[in-house]
Design a protein around this motif. Structure first.
Motif, PDB file in Angstrom:
ATOM      1  N   ASP A  27     167.458 -14.717  50.533  1.00 19.68           N
ATOM      2  CA  ASP A  27     166.814 -14.325  49.283  1.00 19.68           C
ATOM      3  C   ASP A  27     167.631 -14.895  48.135  1.00 19.68           C
ATOM      4  O   ASP A  27     168.868 -14.915  48.190  1.00 19.68           O
ATOM      5  N   THR A  28     166.935 -15.348  47.106  1.00 16.51           N
ATOM      6  CA  THR A  28     167.630 -15.890  45.940  1.00 16.51           C
ATOM      7  C   THR A  28     167.210 -15.129  44.691  1.00 16.51           C
ATOM      8  O   THR A  28     166.134 -14.557  44.618  1.00 16.51           O
ATOM      9  N   THR A  29     168.084 -15.151  43.735  1.00 14.95           N
ATOM     10  CA  THR A  29     167.815 -14.624  42.407  1.00 14.95           C
ATOM     11  C   THR A  29     167.643 -15.820  41.490  1.00 14.95           C
ATOM     12  O   THR A  29     168.440 -16.758  41.537  1.00 14.95           O
ATOM     13  N   CYS A  30     166.616 -15.788  40.671  1.00 16.34           N
ATOM     14  CA  CYS A  30     166.390 -16.872  39.726  1.00 16.34           C
ATOM     15  C   CYS A  30     166.574 -16.319  38.317  1.00 16.34           C
ATOM     16  O   CYS A  30     165.815 -15.448  37.875  1.00 16.34           O
ATOM     17  N   THR A  31     167.587 -16.804  37.644  1.00 21.69           N
ATOM     18  CA  THR A  31     167.909 -16.330  36.309  1.00 21.69           C
ATOM     19  C   THR A  31     167.454 -17.350  35.277  1.00 21.69           C
ATOM     20  O   THR A  31     167.955 -18.481  35.262  1.00 21.69           O
ATOM     21  N   PRO A  32     166.498 -16.969  34.422  1.00 17.96           N
ATOM     22  CA  PRO A  32     166.122 -17.882  33.339  1.00 17.96           C
ATOM     23  C   PRO A  32     167.288 -18.055  32.380  1.00 17.96           C
ATOM     24  O   PRO A  32     168.047 -17.112  32.122  1.00 17.96           O
ATOM     25  N   GLN A  33     167.443 -19.274  31.875  1.00 18.18           N
ATOM     26  CA  GLN A  33     168.479 -19.567  30.900  1.00 18.18           C
ATOM     27  C   GLN A  33     167.814 -20.173  29.667  1.00 18.18           C
ATOM     28  O   GLN A  33     166.621 -20.470  29.687  1.00 18.18           O
ATOM     29  N   ILE A  34     168.563 -20.391  28.630  1.00 20.49           N
ATOM     30  CA  ILE A  34     167.998 -20.931  27.392  1.00 20.49           C
ATOM     31  C   ILE A  34     167.241 -22.219  27.655  1.00 20.49           C
ATOM     32  O   ILE A  34     166.159 -22.435  27.136  1.00 20.49           O
ATOM     33  N   SER A  35     167.793 -23.069  28.498  1.00 17.21           N
ATOM     34  CA  SER A  35     167.158 -24.370  28.712  1.00 17.21           C
ATOM     35  C   SER A  35     166.866 -24.659  30.182  1.00 17.21           C
ATOM     36  O   SER A  35     166.825 -25.816  30.576  1.00 17.21           O
ATOM     37  N   GLY A  36     166.647 -23.636  30.995  1.00 15.49           N
ATOM     38  CA  GLY A  36     166.350 -23.900  32.394  1.00 15.49           C
ATOM     39  C   GLY A  36     166.428 -22.654  33.241  1.00 15.49           C
ATOM     40  O   GLY A  36     166.204 -21.543  32.752  1.00 15.49           O
ATOM     41  N   ILE A  37     166.756 -22.855  34.522  1.00 17.06           N
ATOM     42  CA  ILE A  37     166.871 -21.747  35.465  1.00 17.06           C
ATOM     43  C   ILE A  37     168.061 -21.972  36.394  1.00 17.06           C
ATOM     44  O   ILE A  37     168.472 -23.105  36.630  1.00 17.06           O
ATOM     45  N   ASN A  43     175.828 -14.463  47.567  1.00 12.87           N
ATOM     46  CA  ASN A  43     177.216 -14.926  47.578  1.00 12.87           C
ATOM     47  C   ASN A  43     177.379 -16.368  47.071  1.00 12.87           C
ATOM     48  O   ASN A  43     178.425 -16.960  47.248  1.00 12.87           O
ATOM     49  N   TRP A  44     176.337 -16.915  46.467  1.00 13.45           N
ATOM     50  CA  TRP A  44     176.357 -18.229  45.825  1.00 13.45           C
ATOM     51  C   TRP A  44     176.531 -19.391  46.805  1.00 13.45           C
ATOM     52  O   TRP A  44     176.904 -20.495  46.420  1.00 13.45           O
ATOM     53  N   GLU A  45     176.256 -19.184  48.102  1.00 12.61           N
ATOM     54  CA  GLU A  45     176.295 -20.304  49.052  1.00 12.61           C
ATOM     55  C   GLU A  45     175.099 -21.222  48.861  1.00 12.61           C
ATOM     56  O   GLU A  45     175.159 -22.398  49.198  1.00 12.61           O
ATOM     57  N   THR A  46     173.995 -20.661  48.390  1.00  8.90           N
ATOM     58  CA  THR A  46     172.815 -21.440  48.007  1.00  8.90           C
ATOM     59  C   THR A  46     172.726 -21.383  46.492  1.00  8.90           C
ATOM     60  O   THR A  46     172.754 -20.299  45.914  1.00  8.90           O
ATOM     61  N   GLU A  47     172.633 -22.558  45.880  1.00 11.05           N
ATOM     62  CA  GLU A  47     172.628 -22.597  44.423  1.00 11.05           C
ATOM     63  C   GLU A  47     171.863 -23.826  43.956  1.00 11.05           C
ATOM     64  O   GLU A  47     172.050 -24.925  44.468  1.00 11.05           O
ATOM     65  N   LEU A  48     170.982 -23.617  42.980  1.00 15.27           N
ATOM     66  CA  LEU A  48     170.255 -24.724  42.365  1.00 15.27           C
ATOM     67  C   LEU A  48     170.059 -24.386  40.899  1.00 15.27           C
ATOM     68  O   LEU A  48     169.385 -23.412  40.556  1.00 15.27           O
ATOM     69  N   ARG A  49     170.681 -25.175  40.034  1.00 20.18           N
ATOM     70  CA  ARG A  49     170.565 -24.972  38.587  1.00 20.18           C
ATOM     71  C   ARG A  49     169.852 -26.171  37.985  1.00 20.18           C
ATOM     72  O   ARG A  49     170.258 -27.319  38.194  1.00 20.18           O
ATOM     73  N   LEU A  50     168.790 -25.882  37.237  1.00 21.35           N
ATOM     74  CA  LEU A  50     167.967 -26.922  36.622  1.00 21.35           C
ATOM     75  C   LEU A  50     167.935 -26.704  35.120  1.00 21.35           C
ATOM     76  O   LEU A  50     167.641 -25.596  34.648  1.00 21.35           O
ATOM     77  N   LEU A  51     168.220 -27.757  34.374  1.00 23.80           N
ATOM     78  CA  LEU A  51     168.226 -27.697  32.914  1.00 23.80           C
ATOM     79  C   LEU A  51     167.158 -28.634  32.357  1.00 23.80           C
ATOM     80  O   LEU A  51     166.940 -29.719  32.898  1.00 23.80           O
ATOM     81  N   LEU A  52     166.540 -28.224  31.252  1.00 24.48           N
ATOM     82  CA  LEU A  52     165.485 -29.018  30.629  1.00 24.48           C
ATOM     83  C   LEU A  52     165.936 -29.531  29.267  1.00 24.48           C
ATOM     84  O   LEU A  52     166.435 -28.765  28.443  1.00 24.48           O
ATOM     85  N   LEU A  53     165.756 -30.818  29.043  1.00 23.10           N
ATOM     86  CA  LEU A  53     165.930 -31.425  27.730  1.00 23.10           C
ATOM     87  C   LEU A  53     164.614 -32.134  27.441  1.00 23.10           C
ATOM     88  O   LEU A  53     164.445 -33.327  27.709  1.00 23.10           O
ATOM     89  N   TYR A  54     163.638 -31.363  26.975  1.00 31.15           N
ATOM     90  CA  TYR A  54     162.276 -31.853  26.782  1.00 31.15           C
ATOM     91  C   TYR A  54     162.223 -32.797  25.584  1.00 31.15           C
ATOM     92  O   TYR A  54     162.822 -32.499  24.561  1.00 31.15           O
ATOM     93  N   PRO A  55     161.523 -33.909  25.645  1.00 32.96           N
ATOM     94  CA  PRO A  55     160.738 -34.466  26.742  1.00 32.96           C
ATOM     95  C   PRO A  55     161.490 -35.519  27.550  1.00 32.96           C
ATOM     96  O   PRO A  55     160.886 -36.326  28.240  1.00 32.96           O
ATOM     97  N   TYR A  56     162.794 -35.493  27.479  1.00 37.45           N
ATOM     98  CA  TYR A  56     163.578 -36.593  28.024  1.00 37.45           C
ATOM     99  C   TYR A  56     164.011 -36.432  29.475  1.00 37.45           C
ATOM    100  O   TYR A  56     163.996 -37.384  30.241  1.00 37.45           O
ATOM    101  N   ARG A  57     164.419 -35.217  29.860  1.00 39.02           N
ATOM    102  CA  ARG A  57     165.105 -35.140  31.141  1.00 39.02           C
ATOM    103  C   ARG A  57     165.090 -33.730  31.733  1.00 39.02           C
ATOM    104  O   ARG A  57     165.173 -32.748  31.018  1.00 39.02           O
TER     105      ARG A  57
END
Length: 135
Positions: A27-37, A43-57
């Motif tokens: 199970d994962t927790t998804c925390t919204p952030q100012i510019s992504g999730i 225990n943080w063994e699975t981790e994926l952080r995605l950031l948005l810089l719209y419309p570039y990246r």
């Protein structure tokens, strides 16, 4: 002039969370952030952080999976490419590539090292940021 702010929709977060749960078996927790999730397990063994810089990246700033070489990052990349095409985002960046395995994944999937943010590591691969243009 007001800049458009892009966020991941609830449906997109559910899709990504489902992918991680099915493939990582946690199970994962998804925390919204100012510019992504930021998605992670307890225990943080699975981790994926995605950031948005719209419309570039879209930037993958953290990636760690329990089950390696199982196609999880390939599925996550497919999700990101669809997301970028849907929203007109021009690039995906995998930031701070530090391992031969992730560098090989990047090259295999059409990413190129960012010449302004990469270097040849002492282990014989290019470390740093990798970019993929989205058409």
């Amino acid at each position: 002039m007001q800049m458009k702010r892009l966020t991941f929709s609830d449906e997109e977060i559910v899709e990504l969370s489902k992918l991680l749960k099915e493939r990582e078996k946690v199970d994962t927790t998804c925390t919204p952030q100012i510019s992504g999730i930021w998605s992670h397990n307890e225990n943080w063994e699975t981790e994926l952080r995605l950031l948005l810089l719209y419309p570039y990246r879209v930037t993958v700033s953290r990636v760690c999976f329990i089950h390696k070489r199982q196609g999880i990052m390939t599925e996550a990349l497919d999700f990101l490419i669809r997301f970028c095409r849907k929203h007109g985002i021009q690039n995906i960046c995998i930031q701070s590539v530090e391992t031969q395995e992730l560098a090989a994944f990047c090259v295999k999937n059409g990413f190129t090292p960012n010449p302004n943010a990469s270097f040849e590591s002492r282990f014989g691969f290019i470390a740093g940021d990798y970019l993929l243009g989205i058409d």
